[in-house]
Design an enzyme around this catalytic site. Structure first.
Site, PDB file in Angstrom:
ATOM      1  N   GLU A 215     -41.077 -23.291 -38.931  1.00 19.47           N
ATOM      2  CA  GLU A 215     -42.445 -22.784 -38.746  1.00 19.47           C
ATOM      3  C   GLU A 215     -42.447 -21.259 -38.757  1.00 19.47           C
ATOM      4  OE1 GLU A 215     -41.045 -25.206 -37.028  1.00 19.47           O
ATOM      5  OE2 GLU A 215     -42.498 -26.705 -36.400  1.00 19.47           O
TER       6      GLU A 215
ATOM      7  N   GLU B 271     -39.989 -31.832 -32.936  1.00 17.61           N
ATOM      8  CA  GLU B 271     -41.002 -32.064 -31.894  1.00 17.61           C
ATOM      9  C   GLU B 271     -41.069 -33.554 -31.532  1.00 17.61           C
ATOM     10  OE1 GLU B 271     -44.161 -29.753 -34.077  1.00 17.61           O
ATOM     11  OE2 GLU B 271     -44.329 -28.801 -32.115  1.00 17.61           O
TER      12      GLU B 271
END
Ligand code: 1HE
Length: 263
Positions: free
Chosen positions: A136, A116
């Site tokens: 995730e 990210e």
């Protein structure tokens, strides 16, 4: 050194100190992003010295970044989770929509929140040791640092869905093929290549760099008719800067570099 933090350093580079090298320095935890480190990244980008025209982000040790510090995750309730994610959004917004173009120099793990962070940069240079994942999905959580918005813009929603549903890991070559990085370089040379690119970017007209950071991504999200209108305004502002006039004149007088054939 211009910035003091236990896990983050900012070093200035170049004849005019025009390059800031922002280095995550928590190698024992694979540069896992705890709240302190993500806030330090925000502070560093909000307070870049006025001489800086381009920045490089890299990580100390074997890996660029192992993502969110999972040891801080356990005690948060739903409301705290929302605010935590919004805090990441604000920090990475300072990288993406700050004052200067940012180049991520990648090696080793670029996973979860590390991807990210890399996605919030304007260019990604990966060395051959780089690998990308969004664990995730398998940790029972979701991206929360802007990945749902930025990663599909690089590789498409279908590839991101696959990464999260299946735990797929991309190696450096496949990462470049699908658009996670724009450059692939030999092991250990990503930082050097990123500094080379930053040095070149720092010589651009400031308004051009501004347009690429602030107008282009917004135009991409506008309906075509609005985008064309915004483009016309931005083009006009950029070309009316005295610096632009000088650069064009220099070319016409044979004093500026021509475009050369690619190697
Ligand atoms: C960590 C973290 C972490 C390492 N949070 N402590 N991210 C992940 O799910 C990735 C988790 N990490 C890994 O898969 C591996 O650590 C790596 C592939 C990145 C590196 O492997 P390796 O063998 O070099 O290191 P290691 O032995 O696994 O880790 C060294 C130490 O770092 C160890 O601690 P130690 O005290 O036992 O030495 C690890 O526990 C610690 N460590 N990664 C906390 N991530 C805004 S939302 C974003 C959501 C996410 O990012 S989720 C994805 C999280």
């Amino acid at each position: 050194m211009t910035f003091q933090h236990p896990y983050l350093s900012v070093q200035l580079h170049g004849e005019q100190q025009e390059i800031a090298i922002v280095t995550m320095n928590r190698p024992a935890k694979r540069n896992a992003l705890n709240d302190g480190l993500i806030l330090a990244i925000r502070d560093a980008f909000q307070n870049l010295p006025a001489s800086v025209r381009a920045a490089v982000v890299d990580g100390e040790g074997e890996h660029f970044c192992a993502g969110l510090d999972l040891s801080e995750l356990s005690e948060r309730d739903a409301a705290e989770g929302v605010f935590h994610s919004r805090m990441w959004h604000a920090a990475l917004e300072c990288v993406e929509k700050g004052t200067v173009p940012v180049i991520a120099a990648l090696h080793g793990a670029v996973v979860g929140g590390g991807l990210e962070l890399a996605s919030a940069c304007h260019i990604r240079v990966a060395d051959e040791t780089t690998f990308y994942a969004l664990p995730e999905g398998t940790r029972g959580i979701f991206v929360g640092g802007g990945g749902a918005v930025r990663v599909p813009k690089l590789i498409g929603a279908a590839r991101m869905t696959d990464m999260m549903l299946t735990g797929r890991v991309y190696n450096a070559a496949d990462g470049e093929r699908v658009g996670l990085s724009q450059y692939l370089v030999p092991g250990g040379t990503a930082r050097e290549k990123a500094i080379e690119l930053a040095t070149r970017i720092a010589t651009n007209a400031r308004m051009t760099n501004f347009a690429l950071m602030h107008a282009l991504p917004r135009i991409a999200e506008q309906p075509a008719d609005h985008g064309l209108f915004t483009e016309a305004l931005m083009a006009s502002i950029a070309q009316s800067a005295p610096e632009a006039k000088e650069r064009v004149r220099a070319f016409l007088e044979g004093k500026a570099a021509k475009v050369k054939k690619a190697d």
